[in-house]
Design an enzyme around this catalytic site. Structure first.
Site, mmCIF file in Angstrom:
data_model
loop_
_atom_site.group_PDB
_atom_site.id
_atom_site.type_symbol
_atom_site.label_atom_id
_atom_site.label_comp_id
_atom_site.label_asym_id
_atom_site.label_seq_id
_atom_site.Cartn_x
_atom_site.Cartn_y
_atom_site.Cartn_z
ATOM 1 N N HIS A 1 -10.214 1.505 1.334
ATOM 2 C CA HIS A 1 -9.691 2.780 1.835
ATOM 3 C C HIS A 1 -10.826 3.756 2.147
ATOM 4 O O HIS A 1 -10.735 4.546 3.099
ATOM 5 C CB HIS A 1 -8.762 3.422 0.792
ATOM 6 C CG HIS A 1 -7.331 3.042 0.921
ATOM 7 N ND1 HIS A 1 -6.587 3.265 2.065
ATOM 8 C CD2 HIS A 1 -6.471 2.473 0.028
ATOM 9 C CE1 HIS A 1 -5.343 2.843 1.880
ATOM 10 N NE2 HIS A 1 -5.253 2.358 0.650
ATOM 11 N N HIS B 1 -9.005 -3.326 -2.529
ATOM 12 C CA HIS B 1 -8.036 -2.556 -1.755
ATOM 13 C C HIS B 1 -8.413 -1.070 -1.741
ATOM 14 O O HIS B 1 -8.444 -0.440 -0.681
ATOM 15 C CB HIS B 1 -6.642 -2.757 -2.363
ATOM 16 C CG HIS B 1 -5.549 -2.042 -1.649
ATOM 17 N ND1 HIS B 1 -4.570 -2.695 -0.926
ATOM 18 C CD2 HIS B 1 -5.244 -0.720 -1.555
ATOM 19 C CE1 HIS B 1 -3.722 -1.813 -0.422
ATOM 20 N NE2 HIS B 1 -4.120 -0.603 -0.788
ATOM 21 N N GLU B 2 -8.694 -0.517 -2.925
ATOM 22 C CA GLU B 2 -8.976 0.919 -2.999
ATOM 23 C C GLU B 2 -10.338 1.259 -2.412
ATOM 24 O O GLU B 2 -10.495 2.283 -1.737
ATOM 25 C CB GLU B 2 -8.877 1.406 -4.445
ATOM 26 C CG GLU B 2 -7.508 1.217 -5.082
ATOM 27 C CD GLU B 2 -6.364 1.771 -4.245
ATOM 28 O OE1 GLU B 2 -6.562 2.777 -3.516
ATOM 29 O OE2 GLU B 2 -5.258 1.207 -4.324
ATOM 30 N N CYS C 1 0.848 -1.189 0.000
ATOM 31 C CA CYS C 1 0.000 0.000 0.000
ATOM 32 C C CYS C 1 0.882 1.236 0.000
ATOM 33 O O CYS C 1 1.869 1.316 0.746
ATOM 34 C CB CYS C 1 -0.904 -0.005 1.235
ATOM 35 S SG CYS C 1 -2.002 1.432 1.336
#
Length: 224
Positions: free
Chosen positions: A185, A181-182, A139
């Site tokens: 966030h 993953h994004e 990351c």
């Protein structure tokens, strides 16, 4: 998400209290800056809050300029994804693009195929099927480290394009990992929250010891 490498929202993450005016002002400052914005690192509170849904806080021109800056910042890092909180802005925006050359064997094992550029507004995802895959993941906001994360290998994502048009698509393999993953966030979740704790290693150790097609050797040696 680093190049080396949902609606999923952390229950513990508080909602951002940024007003529409504050978001617009911060976005304008980012766009007007002479340099690309810094990528904030783990420990910054913006990474641990649920980002505000985009509902017109930025006009079309400012939104387009911000997404362009995010894409340039992602490339410069370098990375394959970047969420707005990573540049200090708690707004549900993310950019994704994976055109990096990868070792053929590793690309095949990880189902890594090129991902053309996409800008996602208010993205969410749900798993498709029961398949799961484990790989090392990095990351841009956890600089210098990588760890194994077990994720669904297929997801259905829904989002809006910058022009407001509704979009939906199924992503598989490494593309699905980037989407998860994004989007995570935007819910205040870092990949470390989902990682195998004993797999955490410095990038130098990963490159020297564990950069194989799968994490099986690292799992035996590190005990996860």
């Amino acid at each position: 998400m680093s190049s080396a490498s949902s609606s999923s929202v952390s229950a513990a993450a508080p909602a951002s209290d940024w007003s529409a005016a504050r978001i617009a002002e911060a976005a304008a400052e980012i766009v007007a800056g002479e340099q690309l914005p810094a990528i904030v690192q783990a420990g910054h509170p913006v990474l641990r809050t649920r980002a505000v849904a985009f509902d017109g806080q930025l006009d079309a021109e400012l939104l387009d300029a911000l997404l362009t800056i995010m894409r340039r910042t992602m490339h410069e890092a370098p990375g394959v994804g970047l969420a707005a909180p990573q540049i200090g802005l708690p707004l549900r925006l993310a950019v994704l693009e994976d055109t990096w050359a990868a070792d053929e064997e590793i690309a095949h094992t990880r189902s890594r195929e090129p991902l053309p550029f996409v800008a996602m507004v208010n993205p969410a995802y749900i798993p498709v099927g029961d398949g799961r895959a484990e790989f090392f993941e990095g990351c841009l906001s956890v600089r210098g480290y990588t760890a194994v994360v077990r994720r669904p290998d297929r997801v259905e994502a829904r989002w809006s394009a910058p022009d407001g048009a509704a979009r939906a698509a199924e992503f598989r393999g490494w593309q699905a990992r980037i989407v998860q993953h994004e989007t995570d966030h935007l819910g205040g979740t870092l990949y470390l929250d989902k990682a195998e704790a004993r797999s955490l290693c410095a990038n130098e150790e990963y490159s020297a010891r564990w950069a194989q097609s799968t994490p099986e050797h690292a799992a035996r040696a590190l005990g996860f």
